[in-house]
Design a protein around this motif. Structure first.
Motif, PDB file in Angstrom:
ATOM      1  N   CYS A 142       0.824  -1.217   0.000  1.00  0.00           N
ATOM      2  CA  CYS A 142       0.000   0.000   0.000  1.00  0.00           C
ATOM      3  C   CYS A 142       0.855   1.263   0.000  1.00  0.00           C
ATOM      4  CB  CYS A 142      -0.935   0.006   1.200  1.00  0.00           C
ATOM      5  SG  CYS A 142      -2.211  -1.281   1.166  1.00  0.00           S
ATOM      6  N   THR A 143       2.075   1.160   0.487  1.00  0.00           N
ATOM      7  CA  THR A 143       2.954   2.324   0.577  1.00  0.00           C
ATOM      8  C   THR A 143       4.225   2.170  -0.248  1.00  0.00           C
ATOM      9  OG1 THR A 143       3.958   1.388   2.582  1.00  0.00           O
ATOM     10  CG2 THR A 143       2.131   2.915   2.877  1.00  0.00           C
ATOM     11  N   ARG A 144       4.356   1.072  -0.958  1.00  0.00           N
ATOM     12  CA  ARG A 144       5.559   0.812  -1.734  1.00  0.00           C
ATOM     13  C   ARG A 144       5.640   1.759  -2.923  1.00  0.00           C
ATOM     14  NH1 ARG A 144       6.265  -5.185  -4.036  1.00  0.00           N
ATOM     15  NH2 ARG A 144       6.159  -5.667  -1.782  1.00  0.00           N
ATOM     16  N   GLY A 145       6.817   2.281  -3.181  1.00  0.00           N
ATOM     17  CA  GLY A 145       7.013   3.113  -4.352  1.00  0.00           C
ATOM     18  C   GLY A 145       7.138   2.273  -5.606  1.00  0.00           C
ATOM     19  N   GLY A 146       7.204   2.927  -6.746  1.00  0.00           N
ATOM     20  CA  GLY A 146       7.364   2.214  -8.002  1.00  0.00           C
ATOM     21  C   GLY A 146       6.147   2.339  -8.891  1.00  0.00           C
ATOM     22  N   ASP A 147       6.168   1.582  -9.976  1.00  0.00           N
ATOM     23  CA  ASP A 147       5.131   1.712 -10.993  1.00  0.00           C
ATOM     24  C   ASP A 147       3.918   0.829 -10.744  1.00  0.00           C
ATOM     25  OD1 ASP A 147       6.751   3.509 -12.377  1.00  0.00           O
ATOM     26  OD2 ASP A 147       7.711   1.914 -13.546  1.00  0.00           O
ATOM     27  N   LEU A 148       4.033  -0.130  -9.847  1.00  0.00           N
ATOM     28  CA  LEU A 148       2.927  -1.051  -9.614  1.00  0.00           C
ATOM     29  C   LEU A 148       1.996  -0.524  -8.528  1.00  0.00           C
ATOM     30  CD1 LEU A 148       4.757  -4.511  -9.730  1.00  0.00           C
ATOM     31  CD2 LEU A 148       3.565  -3.308 -11.577  1.00  0.00           C
ATOM     32  N   HIS A 149       0.731  -0.904  -8.647  1.00  0.00           N
ATOM     33  CA  HIS A 149      -0.295  -0.463  -7.693  1.00  0.00           C
ATOM     34  C   HIS A 149      -1.115  -1.667  -7.242  1.00  0.00           C
ATOM     35  CE1 HIS A 149      -3.650   1.821  -5.965  1.00  0.00           C
ATOM     36  NE2 HIS A 149      -4.450   1.006  -6.619  1.00  0.00           N
ATOM     37  N   TRP A 150      -1.333  -1.763  -5.935  1.00  0.00           N
ATOM     38  CA  TRP A 150      -2.206  -2.789  -5.372  1.00  0.00           C
ATOM     39  C   TRP A 150      -3.379  -2.121  -4.687  1.00  0.00           C
ATOM     40  CZ3 TRP A 150       3.014  -3.197  -5.631  1.00  0.00           C
ATOM     41  CH2 TRP A 150       3.589  -4.412  -6.059  1.00  0.00           C
ATOM     42  N   ASP A 151      -4.532  -2.757  -4.743  1.00  0.00           N
ATOM     43  CA  ASP A 151      -5.722  -2.235  -4.070  1.00  0.00           C
ATOM     44  C   ASP A 151      -5.897  -2.825  -2.678  1.00  0.00           C
ATOM     45  OD1 ASP A 151      -7.050  -0.642  -6.349  1.00  0.00           O
ATOM     46  OD2 ASP A 151      -6.621  -2.584  -7.273  1.00  0.00           O
ATOM     47  N   ILE A 152      -5.396  -4.046  -2.493  1.00  0.00           N
ATOM     48  CA  ILE A 152      -5.531  -4.747  -1.216  1.00  0.00           C
ATOM     49  C   ILE A 152      -4.203  -5.423  -0.905  1.00  0.00           C
ATOM     50  CG2 ILE A 152      -6.684  -6.638   0.011  1.00  0.00           C
ATOM     51  CD1 ILE A 152      -9.113  -6.163  -1.869  1.00  0.00           C
ATOM     52  N   ALA A 153      -3.726  -5.261   0.325  1.00  0.00           N
ATOM     53  CA  ALA A 153      -2.562  -6.007   0.803  1.00  0.00           C
ATOM     54  C   ALA A 153      -3.062  -7.192   1.615  1.00  0.00           C
ATOM     55  CB  ALA A 153      -1.665  -5.120   1.657  1.00  0.00           C
ATOM     56  N   VAL A 154      -2.774  -8.389   1.141  1.00  0.00           N
ATOM     57  CA  VAL A 154      -3.121  -9.602   1.886  1.00  0.00           C
ATOM     58  C   VAL A 154      -1.859 -10.003   2.645  1.00  0.00           C
ATOM     59  CG1 VAL A 154      -4.064 -11.923   1.789  1.00  0.00           C
ATOM     60  CG2 VAL A 154      -4.742 -10.231   0.071  1.00  0.00           C
ATOM     61  N   ARG A 155      -1.820  -9.707   3.921  1.00  0.00           N
ATOM     62  CA  ARG A 155      -0.585  -9.763   4.700  1.00  0.00           C
ATOM     63  C   ARG A 155      -0.396 -11.124   5.374  1.00  0.00           C
ATOM     64  NH1 ARG A 155      -1.333  -5.381   9.026  1.00  0.00           N
ATOM     65  NH2 ARG A 155      -3.301  -6.539   9.150  1.00  0.00           N
ATOM     66  N   PHE A 156       0.646 -11.824   4.933  1.00  0.00           N
ATOM     67  CA  PHE A 156       1.174 -12.974   5.675  1.00  0.00           C
ATOM     68  C   PHE A 156       2.675 -13.015   5.397  1.00  0.00           C
ATOM     69  CE2 PHE A 156      -1.034 -14.362   1.829  1.00  0.00           C
ATOM     70  CZ  PHE A 156      -0.120 -15.166   1.150  1.00  0.00           C
ATOM     71  N   ASP A 157       3.317 -11.970   5.840  1.00  0.00           N
ATOM     72  CA  ASP A 157       4.700 -11.668   5.493  1.00  0.00           C
ATOM     73  C   ASP A 157       5.642 -12.186   6.580  1.00  0.00           C
ATOM     74  OD1 ASP A 157       7.181 -10.378   4.941  1.00  0.00           O
ATOM     75  OD2 ASP A 157       6.120  -8.769   3.891  1.00  0.00           O
ATOM     76  N   GLY A 158       6.445 -13.194   6.235  1.00  0.00           N
ATOM     77  CA  GLY A 158       7.371 -13.773   7.204  1.00  0.00           C
ATOM     78  C   GLY A 158       8.336 -12.769   7.794  1.00  0.00           C
ATOM     79  N   GLY A 159       8.693 -11.753   7.012  1.00  0.00           N
ATOM     80  CA  GLY A 159       9.577 -10.713   7.527  1.00  0.00           C
ATOM     81  C   GLY A 159       8.965  -9.954   8.684  1.00  0.00           C
TER      82      GLY A 159
END
Length: 233
Positions: A142-159
């Motif tokens: 949702c806050t990542r820079g760059g050319d790609l866009h997401w509408d929903i972050a489905v979070r299961f991030d091991g980090g």
């Protein structure tokens, strides 16, 4: 030496290592619910999930996703399309691209690229096509820079899990033999779907969905889903 495993659900407990897990059913429910809200509010009615090859955790995810989606509107259409080679191919860009093109041709308004290396190429296509698109694990989209866009972050991030657990290892509050489970509605808030730019009404509805997960009211349904997905039912 301290042993830690970012393990999947159902991984055997052991006194010899600390492990983190997440509640895949609850995460998928919130993803489906978030998608349902965006479909409803954009006059859409169909989503396609592009995955690998009907693996057990994919089946669990898709069934729980549908439970959340249909909590918004039971008429919304859900389609799962396998695009990889068994047993673990989430990188097949050519097949995923064909699956995306077929999904759009059949009227998909949202795309869930439940993929690894093939994920971002499909996000790029969905951005160009104007479909709602979801991440598959990454929490920062949702806050990542760059050319790609997401509408929903489905979070299961091991980090994210490691960042939470590491201080607990250092202060001794997490020990080998412990199992730490991350789930929507529990603290720390590191698991579950979030709408990247929600309206106040959408956020209130998502908050209610998280509260429902925390209440345990759907636990029996998630047990049934897991049994079906992993062959126990």
């Amino acid at each position: 030496i301290f042993w830690y495993c970012n393990c999947g659900a159902g991984f055997a407990e052991s006194e010899f290592y600390l492990q983190s897990q997440d509640d895949g059913g609850e995460i998928a429910y919130t993803a489906g619910y978030a998608t349902g809200l965006l479909l409803r509010d954009s006059s859409g009615d169909a989503i396609t999930m592009i995955g690998c090859c009907d693996l057990g955790f994919e089946v669990e995810h898709s069934l729980a996703f549908q439970l959340g989606l249909h909590a918004v509107d039971e008429t919304f259409a859900f389609t799962y399309v396998p695009a990889g080679d068994f047993p673990f191919d989430f990188e097949n860009i050519q097949n995923a691209t064909a699956a995306y093109e077929n999904a759009v041709a059949e009227g998909a308004d949202a795309i869930y690229p439940y993929l690894g290396g093939a994920h971002e190429p499909i996000v790029q296509l969905a951005n160009a096509g104007g479909e709602i698109v979801l991440s598959a694990g990454a929490s920062d989209v949702c806050t990542r820079g760059g050319d790609l866009h997401w509408d929903i972050a489905v979070r299961f991030d091991g980090g994210d899990y490691v960042r939470e657990i590491f201080p607990q290892i250092l202060d001794g509050s997490a020990q080998e033999g412990d199992v730490i489970v991350y789930a929507p509605g529990d603290l720390p808030d590191v698991a579950g779907a979030v709408i990247c730019e929600p309206t106040p009404e959408q956020q209130a509805e998502m908050d209610a969905a998280y509260a429902l997960m925390a209440s345990g009211d759907l636990d029996a349904q998630f047990v049934e889903i897991a049994a079906e997905a992993f062959g126990g039912g």
